[in-house]
Design a protein around this motif. Structure first.
Motif, PDB file in Angstrom:
ATOM      1  N   THR A  32       0.835  -1.201   0.000  1.00  0.00           N
ATOM      2  CA  THR A  32       0.000   0.000   0.000  1.00  0.00           C
ATOM      3  C   THR A  32       0.873   1.255   0.000  1.00  0.00           C
ATOM      4  OG1 THR A  32      -0.090   0.087   2.419  1.00  0.00           O
ATOM      5  CG2 THR A  32      -1.831  -1.136   1.304  1.00  0.00           C
ATOM      6  N   GLU A  33       0.256   2.366  -0.327  1.00  0.00           N
ATOM      7  CA  GLU A  33       0.941   3.651  -0.279  1.00  0.00           C
ATOM      8  C   GLU A  33       0.113   4.614   0.553  1.00  0.00           C
ATOM      9  OE1 GLU A  33       1.100   6.087  -3.874  1.00  0.00           O
ATOM     10  OE2 GLU A  33       3.198   6.548  -3.399  1.00  0.00           O
ATOM     11  N   ILE A  34       0.784   5.364   1.438  1.00  0.00           N
ATOM     12  CA  ILE A  34       0.094   6.358   2.255  1.00  0.00           C
ATOM     13  C   ILE A  34      -0.001   7.660   1.472  1.00  0.00           C
ATOM     14  CG2 ILE A  34      -0.012   7.410   4.549  1.00  0.00           C
ATOM     15  CD1 ILE A  34       2.366   5.545   5.281  1.00  0.00           C
ATOM     16  N   VAL A  35      -1.164   8.300   1.553  1.00  0.00           N
ATOM     17  CA  VAL A  35      -1.367   9.583   0.876  1.00  0.00           C
ATOM     18  C   VAL A  35      -1.899  10.592   1.882  1.00  0.00           C
ATOM     19  CG1 VAL A  35      -2.569  10.830  -0.959  1.00  0.00           C
ATOM     20  CG2 VAL A  35      -1.847   8.461  -1.327  1.00  0.00           C
ATOM     21  N   LEU A  36      -1.242  11.735   1.958  1.00  0.00           N
ATOM     22  CA  LEU A  36      -1.690  12.835   2.815  1.00  0.00           C
ATOM     23  C   LEU A  36      -2.317  13.885   1.906  1.00  0.00           C
ATOM     24  CD1 LEU A  36      -1.630  14.185   5.686  1.00  0.00           C
ATOM     25  CD2 LEU A  36       0.480  15.291   4.942  1.00  0.00           C
ATOM     26  N   LEU A  64      -5.479  11.428   5.981  1.00  0.00           N
ATOM     27  CA  LEU A  64      -4.625  10.350   5.490  1.00  0.00           C
ATOM     28  C   LEU A  64      -5.481   9.260   4.880  1.00  0.00           C
ATOM     29  CD1 LEU A  64      -1.939   9.635   8.262  1.00  0.00           C
ATOM     30  CD2 LEU A  64      -1.494  10.449   5.962  1.00  0.00           C
ATOM     31  N   LYS A  65      -5.003   8.660   3.824  1.00  0.00           N
ATOM     32  CA  LYS A  65      -5.698   7.518   3.241  1.00  0.00           C
ATOM     33  C   LYS A  65      -4.666   6.557   2.671  1.00  0.00           C
ATOM     34  CE  LYS A  65      -7.663   7.617  -0.708  1.00  0.00           C
ATOM     35  NZ  LYS A  65      -8.577   7.858  -1.835  1.00  0.00           N
ATOM     36  N   LEU A  66      -5.112   5.352   2.374  1.00  0.00           N
ATOM     37  CA  LEU A  66      -4.241   4.338   1.799  1.00  0.00           C
ATOM     38  C   LEU A  66      -4.667   4.033   0.368  1.00  0.00           C
ATOM     39  CD1 LEU A  66      -3.943   1.779   4.752  1.00  0.00           C
ATOM     40  CD2 LEU A  66      -2.299   3.523   4.096  1.00  0.00           C
ATOM     41  N   LEU A  67      -3.697   3.822  -0.493  1.00  0.00           N
ATOM     42  CA  LEU A  67      -3.944   3.376  -1.856  1.00  0.00           C
ATOM     43  C   LEU A  67      -3.333   2.004  -2.034  1.00  0.00           C
ATOM     44  CD1 LEU A  67      -3.198   6.614  -3.944  1.00  0.00           C
ATOM     45  CD2 LEU A  67      -5.431   5.687  -3.288  1.00  0.00           C
ATOM     46  N   PRO A  68      -3.973   1.110  -2.790  1.00  0.00           N
ATOM     47  CA  PRO A  68      -5.212   1.333  -3.533  1.00  0.00           C
ATOM     48  C   PRO A  68      -6.433   1.456  -2.622  1.00  0.00           C
ATOM     49  CG  PRO A  68      -4.572  -0.973  -3.637  1.00  0.00           C
ATOM     50  CD  PRO A  68      -3.442  -0.255  -2.969  1.00  0.00           C
ATOM     51  N   SER A 100      -0.935   5.877   9.974  1.00  0.00           N
ATOM     52  CA  SER A 100      -1.039   5.100   8.730  1.00  0.00           C
ATOM     53  C   SER A 100      -1.422   3.653   9.014  1.00  0.00           C
ATOM     54  CB  SER A 100       0.279   5.153   7.949  1.00  0.00           C
ATOM     55  OG  SER A 100       1.348   4.619   8.713  1.00  0.00           O
ATOM     56  N   THR A 101      -1.157   3.199  10.234  1.00  0.00           N
ATOM     57  CA  THR A 101      -1.599   1.861  10.644  1.00  0.00           C
ATOM     58  C   THR A 101      -3.050   1.887  11.093  1.00  0.00           C
ATOM     59  OG1 THR A 101       0.637   1.251  11.341  1.00  0.00           O
ATOM     60  CG2 THR A 101      -1.174  -0.050  12.238  1.00  0.00           C
ATOM     61  N   LEU A 102      -3.418   2.914  11.840  1.00  0.00           N
ATOM     62  CA  LEU A 102      -4.778   2.991  12.377  1.00  0.00           C
ATOM     63  C   LEU A 102      -5.841   3.183  11.297  1.00  0.00           C
ATOM     64  CD1 LEU A 102      -4.277   5.148  15.609  1.00  0.00           C
ATOM     65  CD2 LEU A 102      -4.323   2.661  15.364  1.00  0.00           C
ATOM     66  N   ILE A 103      -5.453   3.696  10.107  1.00  0.00           N
ATOM     67  CA  ILE A 103      -6.441   3.935   9.057  1.00  0.00           C
ATOM     68  C   ILE A 103      -6.670   2.720   8.172  1.00  0.00           C
ATOM     69  CG2 ILE A 103      -5.978   6.410   8.974  1.00  0.00           C
ATOM     70  CD1 ILE A 103      -4.350   5.943   6.437  1.00  0.00           C
ATOM     71  N   VAL A 104      -6.006   1.603   8.455  1.00  0.00           N
ATOM     72  CA  VAL A 104      -6.231   0.388   7.663  1.00  0.00           C
ATOM     73  C   VAL A 104      -7.696  -0.015   7.780  1.00  0.00           C
ATOM     74  CG1 VAL A 104      -5.704  -2.073   7.458  1.00  0.00           C
ATOM     75  CG2 VAL A 104      -3.863  -0.430   7.879  1.00  0.00           C
ATOM     76  N   PRO A 105      -8.403  -0.151   6.655  1.00  0.00           N
ATOM     77  CA  PRO A 105      -9.839  -0.475   6.691  1.00  0.00           C
ATOM     78  C   PRO A 105     -10.142  -1.733   7.504  1.00  0.00           C
ATOM     79  CG  PRO A 105      -9.168   0.127   4.462  1.00  0.00           C
ATOM     80  CD  PRO A 105      -7.902   0.019   5.269  1.00  0.00           C
ATOM     81  N   GLY A 106     -11.085  -1.635   8.401  1.00  0.00           N
ATOM     82  CA  GLY A 106     -11.512  -2.779   9.201  1.00  0.00           C
ATOM     83  C   GLY A 106     -10.850  -2.870  10.562  1.00  0.00           C
ATOM     84  N   LEU A 107      -9.718  -2.190  10.739  1.00  0.00           N
ATOM     85  CA  LEU A 107      -9.015  -2.273  12.021  1.00  0.00           C
ATOM     86  C   LEU A 107      -9.840  -1.667  13.146  1.00  0.00           C
ATOM     87  CD1 LEU A 107      -6.461  -3.013  13.602  1.00  0.00           C
ATOM     88  CD2 LEU A 107      -5.532  -0.771  13.017  1.00  0.00           C
ATOM     89  N   ASP A 108     -10.470  -0.522  12.881  1.00  0.00           N
ATOM     90  CA  ASP A 108     -11.255   0.146  13.923  1.00  0.00           C
ATOM     91  C   ASP A 108     -12.426  -0.723  14.391  1.00  0.00           C
ATOM     92  OD1 ASP A 108     -12.376   0.501  11.362  1.00  0.00           O
ATOM     93  OD2 ASP A 108     -13.586   2.181  12.068  1.00  0.00           O
ATOM     94  N   LYS A 109     -13.024  -1.488  13.478  1.00  0.00           N
ATOM     95  CA  LYS A 109     -14.146  -2.352  13.842  1.00  0.00           C
ATOM     96  C   LYS A 109     -13.707  -3.453  14.807  1.00  0.00           C
ATOM     97  CE  LYS A 109     -16.737  -1.546   9.583  1.00  0.00           C
ATOM     98  NZ  LYS A 109     -17.324  -2.153   8.355  1.00  0.00           N
ATOM     99  N   ILE A 110     -12.503  -3.963  14.589  1.00  0.00           N
ATOM    100  CA  ILE A 110     -11.979  -5.008  15.466  1.00  0.00           C
ATOM    101  C   ILE A 110     -11.658  -4.435  16.844  1.00  0.00           C
ATOM    102  CG2 ILE A 110     -10.077  -6.634  15.831  1.00  0.00           C
ATOM    103  CD1 ILE A 110      -9.836  -6.828  12.774  1.00  0.00           C
ATOM    104  N   LEU A 111     -11.020  -3.271  16.859  1.00  0.00           N
ATOM    105  CA  LEU A 111     -10.580  -2.679  18.113  1.00  0.00           C
ATOM    106  C   LEU A 111     -11.719  -2.044  18.908  1.00  0.00           C
ATOM    107  CD1 LEU A 111      -7.148  -1.108  17.081  1.00  0.00           C
ATOM    108  CD2 LEU A 111      -7.613  -3.328  18.136  1.00  0.00           C
TER     109      LEU A 111
END
Length: 218
Positions: A32-36, A64-68, A100-111
């Motif tokens: 992935t690539e981080i985009v600000l 912040l977002k992640l690509l793709p 950039s780790t915390l914005i990984v899709p689905g992580l917040d739902k688990i935590l």
């Protein structure tokens, strides 16, 4: 360039002096690539560029977002996290590592599962031109926004006496929170070597803890 995932993790383990018996897995399934992105449309791409960009000079709101866009959390990560009693969100560079780790899709739902105890040691020092002047309340606000919940335990430093050229201490302003707040003198007794590289455009802010005390707290 010829180092695959397993090779990369092995080399990273050597650098960080991590026991080979411990398991390390990437947080995403694919590269992935981080985009600000700033509200004026300007974007900064990549972990290195973001970590070295004077974000505060823009004086603009940013995200912040992640690509793709279809980036997914690693299935092994889901398995480990859902079985965990404790999760330590280790301190790192605010934009380039932690957020950039915390914005990984689905992580917040688990935590969001309250059975998982989240422990968050805060950085000792602000990042120059990125979080200059921030206090613990600023960090807590941002972390909570991405976690969708407050941590259960927060660990921070309360010794600001040693001089840190071109850096400022993160002052503990004791914000209102439901978390158990642990504020102690975490400044190390031994000086750390300068870890800045010639290519760095801004002065790095290394994690500078009294490691023995931190282990005892944890």
């Amino acid at each position: 360039p010829n180092c695959d995932e397993k090779c990369t993790i092995k080399e990273l383990s050597k650098i960080l002096d991590i026991d080979e018996k411990l398991r390390i897995d990437p947080i995403t399934e694919n590269p992935t690539e981080i985009v600000l992105k700033f509200t004026n449309g300007k974007t900064i791409n990549g972990q290195y560029k973001i970590s070295n960009y004077p974000i505060q000079s823009e004086n603009k709101e940013h995200t912040l977002k992640l690509l793709p866009n279809d980036t997914k959390i690693n299935k092994l990560g889901i398995e480990y996290l859902t079985q965990s009693n404790f999760v330590i969100i280790a301190p790192g560079h605010f934009y380039g590592t932690t957020l950039s780790t915390l914005i990984v899709p689905g992580l917040d739902k688990i935590l969001k599962n309250k059975k998982i105890i989240i422990i968050m040691p805060f950085f000792n020092r602000n990042s120059l031109k990125q979080t200059t002047g921030w206090k613990t309340s600023n960090y807590l606000k941002e972390y909570t926004k991405y976690l969708k919940r407050e941590p259960d335990y927060i660990i921070c430093n309360n010794n600001y006496k040693p001089k840190i050229p071109k850096h400022s201490w993160i002052v503990d302003d004791m914000p209102e929170t439901t978390a158990t707040w642990i504020s102690q003198n975490l400044v190390p007794t031994q000086k750390k070597k300068n870890i800045n590289q010639k290519a760095d455009k801004i002065i790095r802010s290394p994690i500078n803890y009294n490691s023995t005390l931190m282990r005892n707290i944890l």
